[in-house]
Write a protein that holds these residues in place. Structure first.
Motif, PDB file in Angstrom:
ATOM      1  N   GLN A 173     -10.281  19.909  -6.872  1.00  0.00           N
ATOM      2  CA  GLN A 173     -11.505  19.901  -6.485  1.00  0.00           C
ATOM      3  C   GLN A 173     -11.872  19.726  -5.033  1.00  0.00           C
ATOM      4  O   GLN A 173     -12.760  20.383  -4.481  1.00  0.00           O
ATOM      5  CB  GLN A 173     -12.064  18.520  -7.194  1.00  0.00           C
ATOM      6  N   THR A 174     -10.815  19.157  -4.206  1.00  0.00           N
ATOM      7  CA  THR A 174     -11.034  18.926  -2.676  1.00  0.00           C
ATOM      8  C   THR A 174     -10.905  20.169  -2.162  1.00  0.00           C
ATOM      9  O   THR A 174     -11.559  20.654  -1.190  1.00  0.00           O
ATOM     10  CB  THR A 174      -9.927  18.064  -2.316  1.00  0.00           C
ATOM     11  N   LEU A 175     -10.117  20.981  -2.792  1.00  0.00           N
ATOM     12  CA  LEU A 175      -9.964  22.374  -1.991  1.00  0.00           C
ATOM     13  C   LEU A 175     -11.123  23.245  -2.250  1.00  0.00           C
ATOM     14  O   LEU A 175     -11.670  23.960  -1.375  1.00  0.00           O
ATOM     15  CB  LEU A 175      -8.807  23.362  -2.732  1.00  0.00           C
ATOM     16  N   ASN A 176     -11.623  23.073  -3.557  1.00  0.00           N
ATOM     17  CA  ASN A 176     -12.862  23.986  -3.710  1.00  0.00           C
ATOM     18  C   ASN A 176     -13.927  23.521  -3.167  1.00  0.00           C
ATOM     19  O   ASN A 176     -14.710  24.392  -2.808  1.00  0.00           O
ATOM     20  CB  ASN A 176     -12.868  23.607  -5.467  1.00  0.00           C
ATOM     21  N   GLU A 177     -14.113  22.280  -2.787  1.00  0.00           N
ATOM     22  CA  GLU A 177     -15.314  21.722  -2.109  1.00  0.00           C
ATOM     23  C   GLU A 177     -15.228  22.347  -0.606  1.00  0.00           C
ATOM     24  O   GLU A 177     -16.331  22.825  -0.057  1.00  0.00           O
ATOM     25  CB  GLU A 177     -15.416  20.262  -1.833  1.00  0.00           C
ATOM     26  N   VAL A 226     -13.860  25.219   0.117  1.00  0.00           N
ATOM     27  CA  VAL A 226     -14.184  26.510   0.196  1.00  0.00           C
ATOM     28  C   VAL A 226     -15.741  26.886   0.066  1.00  0.00           C
ATOM     29  O   VAL A 226     -16.216  27.638   0.806  1.00  0.00           O
ATOM     30  CB  VAL A 226     -13.565  27.202  -1.156  1.00  0.00           C
ATOM     31  N   MET A 227     -16.486  26.076  -0.685  1.00  0.00           N
ATOM     32  CA  MET A 227     -18.087  26.044  -1.031  1.00  0.00           C
ATOM     33  C   MET A 227     -18.743  25.611   0.508  1.00  0.00           C
ATOM     34  O   MET A 227     -19.656  26.333   0.857  1.00  0.00           O
ATOM     35  CB  MET A 227     -18.259  25.324  -2.080  1.00  0.00           C
ATOM     36  N   ASP A 228     -17.998  24.612   1.114  1.00  0.00           N
ATOM     37  CA  ASP A 228     -18.702  24.072   2.427  1.00  0.00           C
ATOM     38  C   ASP A 228     -18.458  25.222   3.521  1.00  0.00           C
ATOM     39  O   ASP A 228     -19.431  25.343   4.248  1.00  0.00           O
ATOM     40  CB  ASP A 228     -18.206  22.902   2.725  1.00  0.00           C
ATOM     41  N   CYS A 229     -17.245  25.953   3.523  1.00  0.00           N
ATOM     42  CA  CYS A 229     -17.225  27.094   4.242  1.00  0.00           C
ATOM     43  C   CYS A 229     -18.227  28.209   4.103  1.00  0.00           C
ATOM     44  O   CYS A 229     -18.671  28.585   4.940  1.00  0.00           O
ATOM     45  CB  CYS A 229     -15.640  27.652   4.266  1.00  0.00           C
ATOM     46  N   TYR A 234     -19.163  33.588  -6.455  1.00  0.00           N
ATOM     47  CA  TYR A 234     -17.969  32.837  -6.081  1.00  0.00           C
ATOM     48  C   TYR A 234     -17.691  31.891  -7.588  1.00  0.00           C
ATOM     49  O   TYR A 234     -18.535  31.102  -7.877  1.00  0.00           O
ATOM     50  CB  TYR A 234     -18.013  31.830  -5.157  1.00  0.00           C
ATOM     51  N   LEU A 235     -16.544  31.915  -8.001  1.00  0.00           N
ATOM     52  CA  LEU A 235     -16.203  31.326  -9.326  1.00  0.00           C
ATOM     53  C   LEU A 235     -15.253  30.307  -8.817  1.00  0.00           C
ATOM     54  O   LEU A 235     -14.352  30.637  -7.972  1.00  0.00           O
ATOM     55  CB  LEU A 235     -15.347  32.094 -10.205  1.00  0.00           C
ATOM     56  N   THR A 236     -15.642  29.006  -9.167  1.00  0.00           N
ATOM     57  CA  THR A 236     -14.905  27.685  -8.506  1.00  0.00           C
ATOM     58  C   THR A 236     -13.301  27.559  -8.916  1.00  0.00           C
ATOM     59  O   THR A 236     -12.869  28.342  -9.822  1.00  0.00           O
ATOM     60  CB  THR A 236     -15.647  26.438  -8.958  1.00  0.00           C
ATOM     61  N   LEU A 237     -12.618  27.165  -8.226  1.00  0.00           N
ATOM     62  CA  LEU A 237     -10.955  26.996  -8.387  1.00  0.00           C
ATOM     63  C   LEU A 237     -10.833  26.115  -9.837  1.00  0.00           C
ATOM     64  O   LEU A 237      -9.834  26.526 -10.475  1.00  0.00           O
ATOM     65  CB  LEU A 237     -10.437  26.149  -7.289  1.00  0.00           C
ATOM     66  N   ASN A 238     -11.748  25.166  -9.824  1.00  0.00           N
ATOM     67  CA  ASN A 238     -11.520  24.476 -11.149  1.00  0.00           C
ATOM     68  C   ASN A 238     -11.625  25.294 -12.228  1.00  0.00           C
ATOM     69  O   ASN A 238     -11.022  25.465 -13.461  1.00  0.00           O
ATOM     70  CB  ASN A 238     -12.490  23.306 -11.365  1.00  0.00           C
TER      71      ASN A 238
END
Length: 420
Positions: free
Chosen positions: A340-344, A346-349, A396-400
């Motif tokens: 989830q931290t990695l996904n956030e 990516v989305m913030d970038c 964009y499909l989330t990492l989760n």
């Protein structure tokens, strides 16, 4: 008597595969084209058979290591690289009995992720404050004495008879000439010659007796080239055997890389971080992930959201068509908070591409967190960027989401990737 290895070396399928690999390894197309010509291969065959073919002295290159130091590798000339690549594949094929099942490096079909998952399971089954160790041979590729290299080649010829191919290898490994980074011809013992294709086969077979002895103990033992790990009740016996086997070869363990393991503390192995049943990314992989995502988003000038999404998707999910970041990481790492931290991040970038406010914080490794090991740095623009943009990012499909698809149904995952 027929030279079986020489005959197999020139089988067309091996050359086709090696030339394809040569393209991937940035060997020039003109050099590869020359090797497609029948007359060129016939010339090479005759030279090898008559003992006239010699591998040219390699030149050195300096590769940065995680600790800031540099590793010296030996780079061969284009034709020699193709020759050595074919020979290396042939040795793995012809001599499987020389590689112990506990040695998992450089072999098709054996991924680091599966090894790490097996280690994690064994940790959960082992009781005690100290449950094992991991270690590293000191300068392994530079310190194996030549007699052990000769013994490996002897074993091949004991099975298949004398071969002109092995003669070429022996001559190469007994030659200590090389060109330094300035192009000056020098002479020093190069041992396994790290960077040369055959070094991977030699690295696996040289320590067979170590692998055999440690695998017979009560515990889980695995070796990946110069990295070894043992988890189980016999870990002290295992270390004594390790020290004995290394001393027999006039080698040493790296004292800075010997780490005794506990079930409640993170340790890194083969690019992953492990703590009991939890598996996440190593510190190096975390930093690499940050750089790769930033390079496709906030570090690009004049990019658009659509272009950034496409670039991120290619890195995360498409990869080279066979492997991608997701297939390596999401199928192994099981700490939901870290994903989830990695996904956030990516989305913030991606949001920062829209707002042009690019202070989104970075990623780091923290071993003392109650859950997971990946921590997000404070980004000054994160909150405002989230308020100014849509919660979901179209395309964009989330990492989760992709992790759930990957671990439950590969067919669904592949369909999702194909539609991106």
């Amino acid at each position: 008597m027929e030279d079986k290895i020489l005959r197999m070396f020139f089988e067309p399928d091996r050359w086709e595969y090696a030339l394809d690999k040569g393209v991937d390894k940035n060997i020039s197309k003109s050099d590869l084209y020359q090797l497609t010509k029948p007359e060129k291969r016939a010339e090479m065959y005759q030279a090898i058979k008559e003992g006239c073919y010699e591998i040219a002295p390699p030149h050195t290159a300096q590769i940065p290591k995680d600790n800031g130091e540099f590793r010296t590798v030996y780079v061969n000339e284009p034709t020699d690289r193709v020759f050595l690549s074919i020979v290396n594949d042939l040795l793995f094929e012809l001599m499987p009995e020389m590689i112990h099942p506990a040695c998992t490096s450089y072999q098709k079909g054996i991924g680091c992720g599966k090894v790490v998952q097996d280690i994690s399971r064994r940790i959960c089954e082992t009781k005690g404050d100290v449950i094992g160790w991991k270690s590293d041979f000191s300068k392994y590729f530079d310190s194996v004495p030549i007699r052990f290299i000769d013994e490996a080649f002897d074993a091949v010829e004991a099975k298949y008879g004398h071969s002109a191919i092995i003669d070429v290898l022996r001559k190469y490994y007994h030659c200590d000439l090389y060109f330094d980074i300035d192009g000056t011809l020098k002479e020093t013992y190069q041992s396994l010659k790290q960077g040369c294709s055959v070094a991977s086969w030699l690295a696996n077979v040289i320590m067979y007796s170590l692998d055999e002895r440690l695998s017979a103990l009560n515990g889980e033992y695995v070796r990946y080239s110069d990295d070894a790990l043992f988890v189980g009740p016999d870990f002290q016996k295992a270390m004594a055997i390790m020290e004995d086997e290394v001393a027999k070869r006039d080698m040493k363990l790296n004292p800075k890389k010997i780490e005794y393991l506990t079930p409640l503390r993170w340790f890194k192995f083969l690019g992953y971080s492990i703590k009991g049943a939890d598996i996440s990314m190593s510190p190096t992989r975390i930093k690499t992930f940050q750089k790769e995502i930033e390079a496709r988003t906030i570090r690009l000038r004049d990019t658009t959201l659509r272009k950034a999404i496409n670039a991120v998707n290619r890195y995360l999910y498409h990869g080279n068509g066979e492997f991608s970041w997701a297939t390596q990481i999401l199928s192994v790492c099981n700490v939901k908070k870290d994903i989830q931290t990695l996904n956030e991040f990516v989305m913030d970038c991606l949001r920062a591409v829209v707002t042009k406010k690019k202070k989104v914080g970075g990623l780091g490794f923290v071993a003392t967190q109650s859950e997971g090991c990946i921590q997000r740095g404070i980004g000054r623009n994160v909150r405002a960027n989230r308020e100014k943009t849509e919660k979901q990012i179209s395309g964009y499909l989330t990492l989760n989401c992709m992790q759930n698809a990957l671990v439950t149904n590969r067919g669904v995952y592949r369909t999702l990737v194909a539609n991106l």
